[in-house]
Structure formats: structure tokens, C-alpha cells
Design a protein around this motif. Structure first.
Motif, PDB file in Angstrom:
ATOM      1  N   GLU A   1       0.824  -1.207   0.000  1.00  0.00           N
ATOM      2  CA  GLU A   1       0.000   0.000   0.000  1.00  0.00           C
ATOM      3  C   GLU A   1       0.858   1.257   0.000  1.00  0.00           C
ATOM      4  OE1 GLU A   1      -3.673   2.020   2.596  1.00  0.00           O
ATOM      5  OE2 GLU A   1      -2.722   0.156   3.267  1.00  0.00           O
ATOM      6  N   GLY A   2       1.998   1.206   0.692  1.00  0.00           N
ATOM      7  CA  GLY A   2       2.837   2.385   0.826  1.00  0.00           C
ATOM      8  C   GLY A   2       3.463   2.833  -0.482  1.00  0.00           C
ATOM      9  N   PHE A   3       4.042   1.899  -1.246  1.00  0.00           N
ATOM     10  CA  PHE A   3       4.653   2.285  -2.513  1.00  0.00           C
ATOM     11  C   PHE A   3       3.604   2.736  -3.526  1.00  0.00           C
ATOM     12  CE2 PHE A   3       8.568  -0.184  -1.278  1.00  0.00           C
ATOM     13  CZ  PHE A   3       9.432   0.903  -1.352  1.00  0.00           C
ATOM     14  N   LYS A   4       2.418   2.162  -3.435  1.00  0.00           N
ATOM     15  CA  LYS A   4       1.328   2.630  -4.306  1.00  0.00           C
ATOM     16  C   LYS A   4       0.985   4.082  -3.988  1.00  0.00           C
ATOM     17  CE  LYS A   4      -3.464   1.693  -5.637  1.00  0.00           C
ATOM     18  NZ  LYS A   4      -4.640   0.800  -5.444  1.00  0.00           N
ATOM     19  N   ALA A   5       0.817   4.379  -2.710  1.00  0.00           N
ATOM     20  CA  ALA A   5       0.489   5.752  -2.309  1.00  0.00           C
ATOM     21  C   ALA A   5       1.644   6.702  -2.593  1.00  0.00           C
ATOM     22  CB  ALA A   5       0.130   5.783  -0.821  1.00  0.00           C
ATOM     23  N   TYR A   6       2.867   6.189  -2.614  1.00  0.00           N
ATOM     24  CA  TYR A   6       4.053   7.019  -2.833  1.00  0.00           C
ATOM     25  C   TYR A   6       4.086   7.618  -4.245  1.00  0.00           C
ATOM     26  CZ  TYR A   6       8.966   8.437  -2.302  1.00  0.00           C
ATOM     27  OH  TYR A   6      10.135   9.145  -2.219  1.00  0.00           O
ATOM     28  N   GLU A   7       3.298   7.044  -5.152  1.00  0.00           N
ATOM     29  CA  GLU A   7       3.223   7.612  -6.499  1.00  0.00           C
ATOM     30  C   GLU A   7       2.614   9.008  -6.488  1.00  0.00           C
ATOM     31  OE1 GLU A   7       4.484   6.188  -9.572  1.00  0.00           O
ATOM     32  OE2 GLU A   7       5.550   5.290  -7.871  1.00  0.00           O
ATOM     33  N   TRP A   8       1.968   9.396  -5.383  1.00  0.00           N
ATOM     34  CA  TRP A   8       1.429  10.742  -5.271  1.00  0.00           C
ATOM     35  C   TRP A   8       2.518  11.787  -5.102  1.00  0.00           C
ATOM     36  CZ3 TRP A   8      -3.320  13.068  -5.690  1.00  0.00           C
ATOM     37  CH2 TRP A   8      -4.417  12.220  -5.898  1.00  0.00           C
ATOM     38  N   ARG A   9       3.767  11.354  -4.891  1.00  0.00           N
ATOM     39  CA  ARG A   9       4.841  12.325  -4.713  1.00  0.00           C
ATOM     40  C   ARG A   9       5.005  13.231  -5.927  1.00  0.00           C
ATOM     41  NH1 ARG A   9       6.875   7.532  -6.287  1.00  0.00           N
ATOM     42  NH2 ARG A   9       8.775   7.384  -7.585  1.00  0.00           N
ATOM     43  N   TRP A  10       4.555  12.759  -7.077  1.00  0.00           N
ATOM     44  CA  TRP A  10       4.664  13.580  -8.282  1.00  0.00           C
ATOM     45  C   TRP A  10       3.726  14.792  -8.240  1.00  0.00           C
ATOM     46  CZ3 TRP A  10       8.965  12.050  -9.774  1.00  0.00           C
ATOM     47  CH2 TRP A  10       9.306  10.703  -9.897  1.00  0.00           C
ATOM     48  N   ASN A  11       2.798  14.792  -7.314  1.00  0.00           N
ATOM     49  CA  ASN A  11       1.824  15.890  -7.235  1.00  0.00           C
ATOM     50  C   ASN A  11       2.133  16.834  -6.076  1.00  0.00           C
ATOM     51  OD1 ASN A  11       0.371  13.308  -8.327  1.00  0.00           O
ATOM     52  ND2 ASN A  11      -0.766  15.036  -9.160  1.00  0.00           N
TER      53      ASN A  11
END
Length: 459
Positions: free
Chosen positions: A150-160
Motif C-alpha cells: 500500500e505504501g509504494f502505491k500511495a508514494y506515487e502521489w509524490r509527483w503531485n
């Protein structure tokens, strides 16, 4: 433009001048004090910000934003209890204050209270679903807890977020699918340590397709090309050859489905240059003559990271993870140890004045890139370092590395652990309280003495 408009336009120094002018006209305006204090906090002038924000909440105790800003500066000063009180006061006045909710979560994460922190992160996300910073804070909380799926999936928000850019990802994005017959371009991301840590995933990505090209900073080029000879490495300064798909290296763990139990190559994956290793072996033999020393252990030392002044938030973290060489004075009491400075950058000059009794050799003028450092480290028995790229270098080479970690340590080292699934030879010495380097250094020195004694040749 008024001060607030200038700040929103990122004309920060102009905003400082405008706030000062406004306070001359109305020195007790709580909103101006709050906004100016918040700006100074973001600029790193924490003490001045603290004074302004204290005045703001005294003048107008019902100003929720002022309490939120006050909490932020207390957090940066590592007055965690004071920051919690400030955030709670803000949320009492305005229960749905997204920034205070998210930042309170970050503070709780810094203390290792991840399950509680995630409640605040989730509430902030519910209030502002498209806020990339809040979602990234949640991701880091999950990662620090080891919830990698779940963490690495949510980490994709770093681009925003405002801090992280897309690193020139302009083509079609790779999402982990097979790319047989096509070419994948993998981009560097973050600092040197991030690239070294995540480079291990490059051959696993290559297994899903055809050709792989990796863009890295030139200081890593030779080391990574040798370590992963099946892929093509180019400098970030080079134009990329034709390719079909792109991906940032920090996204590889997510797209490859990484969990705590599937982290690859924890025993090492980097390869130093055997010719350079031999040259360094000869240098180190000469050092024994010049230092009149026959050490039981040769140990590399790193006591500070790169300040990264171009990114304020990263600079603030560096101030917490770094120390001065004199702070490591207890290590000088360990007999039969010859230390080698691996410290480059501004604080490298401190190697000229080591703590009393410490035998410290400094060849850093010969370290021009990570290939040079890898060859030197390959000749050492171990490395002692704060949380910098050298930790990843030594760990990736399979060398024992003991890391001194700040209280609010990085997500990648996982809460409550003294070891790491990323590097099997890593041992972590974390601050038990903010600003307390004495305790972990005392424990490390005690362990080092035992190790030295165990390595002494039998009489």
C-alpha cells in the motif's frame, strides 16, 4: 502586490520585505504575524519565526492558522510536545484543518506512532483528496511501518507535490507490464543514496522486457555500469537514445510488487573496480608506515550529509542527520583502529582536526566519484556513517556498515529496528530523543570495542 500575493507567487524575499513593511504599520496584526512567521519557518529562520508566531497566538488565541504555523516551527525545532499542543489547539478551533491534521500525522510518524499518525493522514486526505503532499505524507507513514504494498502505491502521489518534479518523464509511462521488443528508459530520482538503493531493481525490471537504458548522475555512472553490465547507463547530461517507455527508479519497487520479504540482493549487488581496489590496497599499506600503526580494524567515517540548500525541506532534514567530527570523539578511545575519512563536501575539512587520540587518514582528495569511493571502501573492514549515500554504497558492496540515525529517521530504515531488510550487514544506532547523539554513539563505541577485541590476533 501585497505580502501574501508575493508569497503565493514564490517571490519569497520580496514577501519578506512586504511583511516587514506591514508590521511597521500594524505591529500587532495577528494574521500578518502568522503569515510572516510561516514564511520565515519555510525559509529556515526558526527562532525568528517562533517569536512572531508566539506573538500571533497571544494576540489572537482563536486564530487557527497561527496555531498550525506555530506547530510547524516547533516541529522543526524538534520541540515535539510543544508542536502537538499547538496542533491540538488549532484542531480544537478548526477540526477540519487539513494542514494541521497532516502535519500532526507527520509529527507522530517522527515519534514512531505510525498507526495513530495514519488516522490524521486519512482525515486530511478525505478533506483534500487531490492534495499530493498529504497523500505523500500518508505513503511515508505506511512505508516506515513496512506496509510496502500500500505504501509504494500511495508514494506515487509524490509527483503531485511542490517538492518533487517529474524528472523529465515525458514519454509513455511504464507501469510494470511486459515490454518485450521495446526499450525502457529508467530515470534517476532523489539523491545519490536513492539511486544506489533502488538500482538493485533494474535487472528485475529488465526481466520483463527488452532493452533497458538508465539515466544517472555522472558520479555514479562507472560504478553502476560495471555492477549491471547487461543494461546501458548514460549520464543525465546526455540525450537519451530512442525509447518506448519511461519510469523513475523510485517507482520500481511499486511496479515490481516489492514487499518486506521480497527485497532483492540484500547481501550486496555493487561491484568495485578490481584495478582501483588493488591501487587502494597499496595506498593503505603505505598508510601503516606513515601512521606507525598496525590496526586491528580499518574503518571509514562519514559524519555529515550534503546540505541540499536548493530544497529547503531536505536541507532541514540534513541538519538533523549530520554532526561534526568532534561529536565522534568517543570512538578515539577504541584501541587499534585506523579511521579513514570518507567525508566529502563542506564538512570534509574537519578531517584535518580529528578528535584527540583519533588516528584519521584523509585521502578524500582522491575521491572524484562513487567508483573511487567504492574501491577504497572495498579495502576497509567496515564503515560508520550518518544516513548518507555512503551507507547505501557500503551496504550495496556487502560491507558491514553501522549507521547513526536521527530520531525522526527516514522511512526506509523502518521503525523499531536495528537491522534492515535492504542491507543484511547494516546495523542502526538511532537517537532515542531528538538532538541526542551521545546515547547512540556511546552504544556504538561499546560495540566497536567488543568487535575490536574479538578481532585481535591470539597471543
Amino acid at each position: 502586490m501585497d505580502a501574501v500575493a508575493l508569497q503565493r507567487a514564490n517571490r519569497l524575499q520580496d514577501a519578506v520585505v512586504a511583511y516587514q513593511a506591514e508590521l511597521k504599520r500594524n505591529p500587532n496584526d495577528a494574521c500578518t504575524l502568522s503569515n510572516y512567521g510561516g514564511l520565515l519557518c519555510s525559509l529556515g529562520d526558526f527562532q525568528a519565526a517562533r517569536e512572531l508566531l508566539m506573538r500571533a497566538v497571544q494576540i489572537k488565541p482563536d486564530l487557527a492558522d497561527a496555531w498550525s504555523n506555530f506547530g510547524n516551527v516547533l516541529f522543526e525545532l524538534q520541540d515535539y510536545q510543544g508542536a502537538i499542543t499547538a496542533y491540538k489547539q488549532c484542531l480544537t478551533l478548526q477540526p477540519q484543518h487539513p494542514l494541521a491534521l497532516s502535519n500532526l500525522g507527520v509529527l507522530l510518524d517522527a515519534q514512531g506512532h505510525h498507526a495513530l499518525a495514519q488516522n490524521f493522514h486519512k482525515t486530511a486526505i478525505q478533506l483534500e483528496p487531490d492534495n499530493g503532499s498529504n497523500r505523500t505524507n500518508y505513503a511515508l507513514s505506511l512505508l516506515a511501518q513496512g506496509q510496502y504494498t500500500e505504501g509504494f502505491k500511495a508514494y506515487e502521489w509524490r509527483w503531485n507535490t511542490k517538492i518533487i518534479g517529474k524528472h523529465n518523464l515525458q514519454g509513455a509511462l511504464w507501469n510494470g507490464e511486459s515490454f518485450v521488443g521495446r526499450t525502457l528508459l529508467i530515470h534517476t530520482e532523489g539523491g545519490f543514496g536513492d539511486m544506489l538503493q533502488f538500482a538493485r531493481f533494474i535487472p528485475l525490471a529488465a526481466e520483463r522486457g527488452g532493452r533497458v537504458i538508465v539515466k544517472v548522475r555522472k558520479e555514479l555512472l562507472a560504478l553502476l555500469q560495471r555492477s549491471f553490465p547487461q543494461q546501458l547507463f548514460i549520464s543525465v547530461d546526455d540525450d537519451a537514445p530512442p525509447h518506448d517507455l519511461e519510469c523513475a527508479v523510485g517507482s520500481l519497487p511499486y511496479f515490481l510488487g516489492t514487499t518486506l520479504n521480497t527485497i532483492p540482493f540484500s547481501n550486496g549487488y555493487l561491484k568495485s573496480d578490481p584495478v582501483q581496489v588493488a591501487i587502494w590496497r597499496q595506498r593503505l599499506e603505505k598508510d601503516l608506515y606513515f601512521t606507525a600503526c598496525n590496526p586491528t580494524l580499518r574503518i571509514g567515517l562519514v559524519w555529515a550529509g550534503s546540505p541540499h540548500r536548493e530544497v529547503r525541506s531536505v536541507e532541514f532534514v540534513d541538519q538533523r542527520r549530520s554532526m561534526d567530527l568532534q561529536t565522534l570523539a568517543p570512538l578515539a578511545d577504541i584501541p587499534n583502529v585506523l579511521f579513514y575519512s570518507l567525508q566529502v563536501g563542506e564538512k570534509g575539512i574537519q578531517a584535518k582536526m580529528p578528535p584527540k587520540g583519533m588516528k584519521l587518514v584523509n585521502h578524500t582528495h582522491l575521491l572524484h566519484n562513487f567508483d573511487d569511493t567504492a574501491a577504497l571502501v572495498s579495502n576497509l573492514d567496515m564503515v560508520i556513517a550518518v544516513d548518507t549515500a555512503v551507507v547505501h554504497l557500503a551496504g550495496g558492496l556487502g560491507k558491514p556498515v553501522w549507521m547513526l540515525s536521527r530520531f525522526d529517521q527516514c522511512w526506509r530504515w523502518l521503525s523499531g529496528r536495528v537491522d534492515s531488510p535492504w542491507y543484511e550487514n547494516l546495523r542502526i544506532y538511532q537517537q532515542p530523543q531528538p538532538l541526542d547523539w551521545a546515547s547512540p554513539i556511546k552504544q556504538l563505541a561499546s560495540d566497536l570495542l567488543k568487535l575490536e577485541q574479538s578481532k585481535r590476533p591470539s597471543a
